[in-house]
Design a protein around this motif. Structure first.
Motif, PDB file in Angstrom:
ATOM      1  N   PRO A  31       2.246  -3.423  15.257  1.00  0.00           N
ATOM      2  CA  PRO A  31       1.611  -2.096  15.319  1.00  0.00           C
ATOM      3  C   PRO A  31       2.565  -0.961  14.945  1.00  0.00           C
ATOM      4  O   PRO A  31       2.141   0.016  14.320  1.00  0.00           O
ATOM      5  N   VAL A  32       3.844  -1.095  15.328  1.00  0.00           N
ATOM      6  CA  VAL A  32       4.820  -0.068  14.960  1.00  0.00           C
ATOM      7  C   VAL A  32       4.973  -0.007  13.442  1.00  0.00           C
ATOM      8  O   VAL A  32       5.009   1.078  12.848  1.00  0.00           O
ATOM      9  N   GLN A  33       5.069  -1.174  12.833  1.00  0.00           N
ATOM     10  CA  GLN A  33       5.193  -1.237  11.373  1.00  0.00           C
ATOM     11  C   GLN A  33       3.999  -0.581  10.696  1.00  0.00           C
ATOM     12  O   GLN A  33       4.152   0.186   9.736  1.00  0.00           O
ATOM     13  N   GLU A  34       2.811  -0.840  11.208  1.00  0.00           N
ATOM     14  CA  GLU A  34       1.604  -0.280  10.594  1.00  0.00           C
ATOM     15  C   GLU A  34       1.441   1.205  10.920  1.00  0.00           C
ATOM     16  O   GLU A  34       1.236   2.024  10.022  1.00  0.00           O
ATOM     17  N   GLY A  35       1.521   1.535  12.220  1.00  0.00           N
ATOM     18  CA  GLY A  35       1.290   2.917  12.631  1.00  0.00           C
ATOM     19  C   GLY A  35       2.393   3.866  12.193  1.00  0.00           C
ATOM     20  O   GLY A  35       2.122   4.921  11.592  1.00  0.00           O
ATOM     21  N   PHE A  36       3.633   3.505  12.478  1.00  0.00           N
ATOM     22  CA  PHE A  36       4.746   4.363  12.103  1.00  0.00           C
ATOM     23  C   PHE A  36       4.919   4.392  10.590  1.00  0.00           C
ATOM     24  O   PHE A  36       5.271   5.424  10.013  1.00  0.00           O
ATOM     25  N   GLY A  37       4.662   3.240   9.959  1.00  0.00           N
ATOM     26  CA  GLY A  37       4.723   3.208   8.499  1.00  0.00           C
ATOM     27  C   GLY A  37       3.711   4.149   7.877  1.00  0.00           C
ATOM     28  O   GLY A  37       4.010   4.842   6.892  1.00  0.00           O
ATOM     29  N   TRP A  38       2.518   4.175   8.457  1.00  0.00           N
ATOM     30  CA  TRP A  38       1.482   5.106   7.966  1.00  0.00           C
ATOM     31  C   TRP A  38       1.936   6.552   8.138  1.00  0.00           C
ATOM     32  O   TRP A  38       1.746   7.386   7.245  1.00  0.00           O
ATOM     33  N   SER A  43       3.497  11.483   5.756  1.00  0.00           N
ATOM     34  CA  SER A  43       4.369  12.668   5.780  1.00  0.00           C
ATOM     35  C   SER A  43       4.969  12.910   4.401  1.00  0.00           C
ATOM     36  O   SER A  43       4.983  14.050   3.905  1.00  0.00           O
ATOM     37  N   ALA A  44       5.464  11.848   3.787  1.00  0.00           N
ATOM     38  CA  ALA A  44       6.055  11.989   2.453  1.00  0.00           C
ATOM     39  C   ALA A  44       5.002  12.428   1.442  1.00  0.00           C
ATOM     40  O   ALA A  44       5.273  13.275   0.573  1.00  0.00           O
ATOM     41  N   ILE A 153       9.755  -4.873   5.112  1.00  0.00           N
ATOM     42  CA  ILE A 153      10.480  -3.976   4.218  1.00  0.00           C
ATOM     43  C   ILE A 153       9.752  -2.645   4.134  1.00  0.00           C
ATOM     44  O   ILE A 153       8.582  -2.541   4.472  1.00  0.00           O
ATOM     45  N   GLY A 154      10.474  -1.611   3.673  1.00  0.00           N
ATOM     46  CA  GLY A 154       9.876  -0.295   3.547  1.00  0.00           C
ATOM     47  C   GLY A 154      10.643   0.746   4.341  1.00  0.00           C
ATOM     48  O   GLY A 154      11.822   0.568   4.680  1.00  0.00           O
ATOM     49  N   MET A 155       9.973   1.844   4.670  1.00  0.00           N
ATOM     50  CA  MET A 155      10.632   2.953   5.342  1.00  0.00           C
ATOM     51  C   MET A 155      10.888   2.672   6.821  1.00  0.00           C
ATOM     52  O   MET A 155      11.876   3.153   7.386  1.00  0.00           O
ATOM     53  N   VAL A 156      10.017   1.903   7.459  1.00  0.00           N
ATOM     54  CA  VAL A 156      10.172   1.655   8.900  1.00  0.00           C
ATOM     55  C   VAL A 156      11.483   0.937   9.226  1.00  0.00           C
ATOM     56  O   VAL A 156      12.231   1.399  10.091  1.00  0.00           O
ATOM     57  N   PRO A 157      11.806  -0.174   8.573  1.00  0.00           N
ATOM     58  CA  PRO A 157      13.110  -0.786   8.845  1.00  0.00           C
ATOM     59  C   PRO A 157      14.269   0.121   8.454  1.00  0.00           C
ATOM     60  O   PRO A 157      15.347   0.061   9.068  1.00  0.00           O
ATOM     61  N   GLY A 158      14.072   0.964   7.433  1.00  0.00           N
ATOM     62  CA  GLY A 158      15.106   1.928   7.066  1.00  0.00           C
ATOM     63  C   GLY A 158      15.369   2.923   8.180  1.00  0.00           C
ATOM     64  O   GLY A 158      16.521   3.252   8.479  1.00  0.00           O
ATOM     65  N   GLY A 234      13.898  -1.763   0.655  1.00  0.00           N
ATOM     66  CA  GLY A 234      12.627  -1.219   0.196  1.00  0.00           C
ATOM     67  C   GLY A 234      12.329   0.209   0.582  1.00  0.00           C
ATOM     68  O   GLY A 234      11.231   0.694   0.307  1.00  0.00           O
ATOM     69  N   ALA A 235      13.276   0.909   1.212  1.00  0.00           N
ATOM     70  CA  ALA A 235      13.035   2.307   1.570  1.00  0.00           C
ATOM     71  C   ALA A 235      13.054   3.160   0.302  1.00  0.00           C
ATOM     72  O   ALA A 235      14.010   3.083  -0.476  1.00  0.00           O
ATOM     73  N   PRO A 236      12.023   3.958   0.070  1.00  0.00           N
ATOM     74  CA  PRO A 236      11.984   4.777  -1.145  1.00  0.00           C
ATOM     75  C   PRO A 236      12.907   5.981  -1.019  1.00  0.00           C
ATOM     76  O   PRO A 236      13.425   6.276   0.061  1.00  0.00           O
ATOM     77  N   GLY A 237      13.097   6.676  -2.116  1.00  0.00           N
ATOM     78  CA  GLY A 237      13.901   7.885  -2.076  1.00  0.00           C
ATOM     79  C   GLY A 237      15.011   7.873  -3.105  1.00  0.00           C
ATOM     80  O   GLY A 237      15.073   7.026  -4.004  1.00  0.00           O
ATOM     81  N   LEU A 238      15.923   8.817  -2.964  1.00  0.00           N
ATOM     82  CA  LEU A 238      17.030   8.946  -3.898  1.00  0.00           C
ATOM     83  C   LEU A 238      17.941   7.725  -3.862  1.00  0.00           C
ATOM     84  O   LEU A 238      18.557   7.365  -4.872  1.00  0.00           O
TER      85      LEU A 238
END
Length: 278
Positions: A31-38, A43-44, A153-158, A234-238
């Motif tokens: 749920p954290v991965q889904e909710g916080f990822g959303w 936000s971005a 992978i993605g922003m949440v683990p970052g 997998g975290a996006p950005g610069l």
């Protein structure tokens, strides 16, 4: 003699522990991965929807008033952000800022209470200090492994890896700041019959504000330093642009993306320093 000591399977034990934690607490991690990822993605996306000129003007105005109506930081912010937009890195900048903002926010929300606890209890300080030493000295890349195991992978683990890496400074500085509050002030507040919470919020925290804000500044900067590392999972950005340039040996693209991170770092650093002075 040393060869006769049986091999201790530390690596296997850690692998087993991480796997079991992932299995046992998947009802929390998923749920954290889904909710916080959303939340992070939304936000971005909303930041990207705002016209860049509006964000540039807003940042410049905030910089102007935070620095006592001086033009230095405001001018730098305008030029730096226009440069990033000109290099077609605006979307990456918004993703990077989102990651840094949430990682820093969580670090501060968790770190300051832990620092207060350390300042009030020598036992807590003796227990928590080695943990902070471990968090600060462990190579940042190592945090990516459990982060991916827990959240994919993605922003949440970052954000998770950045949180672990960046929290120690605000904890240490909060503890230090409160412990350095003058004994005379503490005794005077006791003489006036203040409760523990009144003494903390009206005497100790205000007096320790400068030190605590220095810790917040360091935490934010460490979160930003994790941007490139987080791009590996997998975290996006610069950071992703820097990593891509490294893989392709494109010095120009890597320099431009790295320069964008430097611009963001300077702006955030000066903002937090100005808040401290205020």
């Amino acid at each position: 003699m040393l060869d006769n000591i049986p091999h201790i399977p530390v690596a296997k034990g850690i692998d087993w522990t991480v796997k079991k934690i992932t299995d046992w607490f998947s009802f929390i991690f998923d749920p954290v991965q889904e909710g916080f990822g959303w939340l992070l993605d939304t936000s971005a996306e909303y930041l990207e929807m705002v016209p860049p000129i509006i964000i540039i003007i807003l940042v410049a105005l905030i910089a102007f008033f935070l620095t006592g109506k001086k033009f230095g930081l405001a001018t730098f912010s305008i030029v730096g952000l226009i440069f990033i937009h000109n290099q077609e890195l605006w979307a990456q900048l918004m993703s990077t800022f989102t990651l840094v903002f949430y990682a820093s926010l969580i670090s501060v929300i968790v770190g300051i209470p832990v620092g207060i606890l350390m300042s009030k209890s020598n036992l807590a300080q003796n227990i928590i200090t080695p943990v902070l030493d471990f968090m600060q000295t462990m190579p940042a890349f190592v945090y990516l492994i459990p982060a991916v195991a827990f959240f994919g992978i993605g922003m949440v683990p970052g954000v998770f890896a950045s949180f672990v890496f960046a929290t120690p400074p605000v904890v240490r500085f909060t503890n230090l700041g409160i412990r350095q509050v003058s004994d005379e002030l503490v005794e005077a507040s006791d003489a006036f019959g203040t409760t523990g919470s009144q003494k903390l919020f009206k005497v100790e925290l205000p007096m320790a504000k400068t030190t605590i804000m220095a810790g917040v500044n360091q935490t934010v900067m460490l979160s930003l330093s994790m941007v490139v590392i987080a791009s590996m999972i997998g975290a996006p950005g610069l950071g992703r642009d820097v990593l891509s340039a490294l893989q392709r040996a494109e010095a120009g693209a890597g320099f431009v993306a790295g320069f964008g991170i430097v611009i963001l770092a300077i702006i955030i650093d000066r903002f937090t320093q100005s808040l401290n002075k205020g």
